[in-house]
Design an enzyme around this catalytic site. Structure first.
Site, PDB file in Angstrom:
ATOM      1  N   LYS A   1     118.368 -19.988 113.738  1.00 12.52           N
ATOM      2  CA  LYS A   1     118.563 -21.133 112.843  1.00 12.52           C
ATOM      3  C   LYS A   1     117.360 -22.076 112.938  1.00 12.52           C
ATOM      4  CE  LYS A   1     123.645 -21.555 113.163  1.00 12.52           C
ATOM      5  NZ  LYS A   1     123.981 -21.420 111.746  1.00 12.52           N
TER       6      LYS A   1
ATOM      7  N   ARG B   1     132.548 -14.194 112.365  1.00 16.89           N
ATOM      8  CA  ARG B   1     133.468 -13.212 111.773  1.00 16.89           C
ATOM      9  C   ARG B   1     133.495 -11.921 112.595  1.00 16.89           C
ATOM     10  NH1 ARG B   1     130.264 -13.365 106.197  1.00 16.89           N
ATOM     11  NH2 ARG B   1     129.788 -15.404 107.097  1.00 16.89           N
TER      12      ARG B   1
HETATM   13  N1  BES Z   1     128.590 -21.550 112.824  1.00 14.13           N
HETATM   14  C1  BES Z   1     127.961 -21.226 111.590  1.00 14.13           C
HETATM   15  C2  BES Z   1     128.577 -21.952 110.413  1.00 14.13           C
HETATM   16  C3  BES Z   1     128.420 -23.424 110.340  1.00 14.13           C
HETATM   17  C4  BES Z   1     127.182 -23.988 110.103  1.00 14.13           C
HETATM   18  C5  BES Z   1     129.518 -24.229 110.424  1.00 14.13           C
HETATM   19  C6  BES Z   1     127.053 -25.339 109.980  1.00 14.13           C
HETATM   20  C7  BES Z   1     129.405 -25.581 110.314  1.00 14.13           C
HETATM   21  C8  BES Z   1     128.151 -26.131 110.098  1.00 14.13           C
HETATM   22  C9  BES Z   1     128.077 -19.732 111.322  1.00 14.13           C
HETATM   23  O1  BES Z   1     128.051 -18.925 112.429  1.00 14.13           O
HETATM   24  C10 BES Z   1     126.922 -19.368 110.459  1.00 14.13           C
HETATM   25  O2  BES Z   1     125.837 -19.470 110.921  1.00 14.13           O
HETATM   26  N2  BES Z   1     127.202 -18.970 109.218  1.00 14.13           N
HETATM   27  C11 BES Z   1     126.193 -18.607 108.297  1.00 14.13           C
HETATM   28  C12 BES Z   1     126.563 -17.279 107.697  1.00 14.13           C
HETATM   29  C13 BES Z   1     125.470 -16.605 106.928  1.00 14.13           C
HETATM   30  C14 BES Z   1     124.339 -16.198 107.858  1.00 14.13           C
HETATM   31  C15 BES Z   1     126.038 -15.401 106.210  1.00 14.13           C
HETATM   32  C16 BES Z   1     126.105 -19.674 107.237  1.00 14.13           C
HETATM   33  O3  BES Z   1     127.157 -20.228 106.846  1.00 14.13           O
HETATM   34  O4  BES Z   1     125.002 -20.014 106.839  1.00 14.13           O
HETATM   35 MN    MN Z   2     126.089 -18.396 113.004  1.00  7.87          MN
END
Ligand code: BES
Ligand code: MN
Ligand code: ZN
Length: 459
Positions: A239, A313
């Site tokens: 990230k 997931r």
């Molecule tokens: N934990 C994150 C989702 C998240 C991000 C929740 C910011 C609350 C605030 C999750 O693991 C994630 O990174 N999701 C990605 C999925 C994508 C890579 C398909 C997302 O939502 O960008």
């Molecule tokens: Mn994630």
């Protein structure tokens, strides 16, 4: 946590009049000239969160006027806790539609603070309720404070072991059994996806599957599943800094599942419980899962890792499969699963998903009763082939054309969810902006409503 709602007090107790905007003028009409005049001078109109301390002639507090605005809702009392000076108070009048124990709960939620790393705690106002049974409100408030503390605590102090320790404490307190499967043991016990996501962490922070079981045989089983990612770097699909900044909160679903379970056990609701919490650190090391890897899952479906940042997931897939083996009458999963959920509805309104109309109706009723808002979104089947994989049974990141990232994440989970009533909650667990009664940082969403809903459904 020292109690902020109590059933008696020794010294002076200042009366608080909680007023709707619509009833403020009539209320003031009936008061002494001084109160009426002072309220007019201070432009007290009963607007939401407006607080007026009416002094006595000795310079002390005579009474407090507090505005609830247009709607008689218990959550309006959260800001009262944040605005009152320290001291003891009682509710002298409030709209009849709001029960005293709801006021107590809202006040307790509003007085929450995260002060673990602060030098000293300041004293807080207390609300005194005589002749009111506060036990349930207190239990709910305690559970919520625990979840918020867990979310607020940095990943360095809220790793897999700390979550396990909290789970063990809860289990012990309510006579539940707990099983924790850790590290390489996850492979033996057939939690391959949990292992794959968590294996990059240092050994002391090894992945684990926590399972709590509680309640008498013969009662209907409620399964509570929570995403426990103690920190989400994104993995090799790392990230950017802004996106990683708050990822200590990525175990919010686990905190919520444990807190909801604690509420159910404390109230001794007539159900059995299975609390299933996969806990991992989505870390980066030579052993990290890679984009393109194909993972085994407990269900037997193979999963292509399209993106290592869609880790929640993956661990939920195994935990939901485990839930199904226990044949629950009802399954909830809670997870800080997608940024897309926040893009759709913002931080205050978590989306939830279910195909069960009766269950949706019960959730809607409960969330209105306890003022715990959510918004139903669809498990839209038109997007399900966006998670088809060229090489495996399914993939963890949806094709760009489907766009609706929270929906496609829910569709992924649905492939692993137990048969029967199931709902998924894509929570945010966080207040990005602080306001009175809603301090910035960890927040609890959905579970007050789910507690109410479980109590109603299995009464
Ligand atoms: N934990 C994150 C989702 C998240 C991000 C929740 C910011 C609350 C605030 C999750 O693991 C994630 O990174 N999701 C990605 C999925 C994508 C890579 C398909 C997302 O939502 O960008
Ligand atoms: Mn994630
Ligand atoms: Zn995550």
């Amino acid at each position: 946590m020292s109690e902020v709602v109590v059933d008696h007090a020794e010294g002076a107790v200042v009366p608080v009049h909680a007023l709707l905007e619509s009833e403020t003028a009539a209320f003031l009409e009936g008061r002494a000239a001084f109160v009426k005049g002072f309220a007019a001078l201070s432009e007290f109109k009963g607007k939401a969160g407006q607080l007026l301390v009416v002094p006595d002639t000795a310079g002390g507090m005579d009474r407090v006027l507090y505005g609830l605005g247009e709607r008689a809702q218990a959550q309006g009392f959260r800001a009262l806790a944040a605005k009152l000076p320290p001291g003891d108070y009682r509710i002298a009048s409030a709209p009849a539609a709001i029960a005293p124990d709801q006021i107590a709960l809202a006040f307790a939620l509003g007085s929450y603070r995260f002060d673990r790393y602060k030098k000293k705690g300041e004293s807080r106002p207390r609300l005194v309720f005589e002749g009111v049974d506060l036990s349930e409100a207190r239990q709910i408030a305690h559970a919520c404070a625990l979840a918020r503390d867990m979310v607020n605590t940095p990943a360095s102090d809220m790793g897999p072991l700390q979550i396990e320790t909290i789970a063990r404490e809860i289990a012990e307190q309510y006579g539940a059994t707990i099983t924790v499967t850790t590290g390489e043991g996850l492979l033996e016990a057939n939690y391959p996806a949990v292992h794959a996501v968590g294996r990059a962490a240092v050994p002391e922070r090894a992945p684990r599957m926590i399972e709590i079981q509680w309640g008498q045989a013969g009662k209907p089983l409620v399964a509570l599943v929570g995403k426990g990612v103690v920190f989400d770097t994104g993995g090799l699909d790392i990230k950017p800094s802004a996106g990683m900044r708050n990822m200590k909160k990525d175990m919010g679903g686990a905190a919520h599942a444990l807190a909801l379970g604690r509420m159910v056990m404390a109230a001794n609701l007539p159900v059995r419980l299975a609390i299933l919490v996969p806990v991992v650190e989505n870390a980066i090391s030579g052993d990290a899962m890679r984009p393109g890897d194909v993972l085994a899952s407990r269900k037997g479906l193979t999963i292509e890792v399209g993106n290592t940042d869609a880790e929640g997931r993956l661990i939920l897939a195994d935990a939901l499969t485990r839930a199904g083996e226990l044949e629950p009458a009802l399954t909830f999963d809670l997870a800080t699963l997608t940024g897309a959920a926040r893009m759709a509805l913002g931080p205050q309104l978590p989306p939830y998903y279910t195909d069960d109309e009766e269950l949706a109706g019960q959730i809607e009723t409960a969330m209105k009763e306890v003022d715990d808002p959510m918004w139903r979104m669809p498990l839209w089947k038109g997007y399900v082939d966006s998670i088809d994989s060229d090489v495996a049974d399914v993939k963890n990141d949806s094709d760009a054309w489907a766009q609706a990232g929270s929906v496609t994440a829910a569709l992924f989970l649905q492939k692993f969810a137990p048969a029967g009533p199931w709902a998924h909650f894509d929570i945010f667990a966080w207040n990005p902006r602080g306001r009175p009664g809603w301090p910035s940082g960890g927040e609890v969403q959905s579970i007050r409503a789910l507690y109410r809903m479980i109590a109603g459904r299995f009464a």
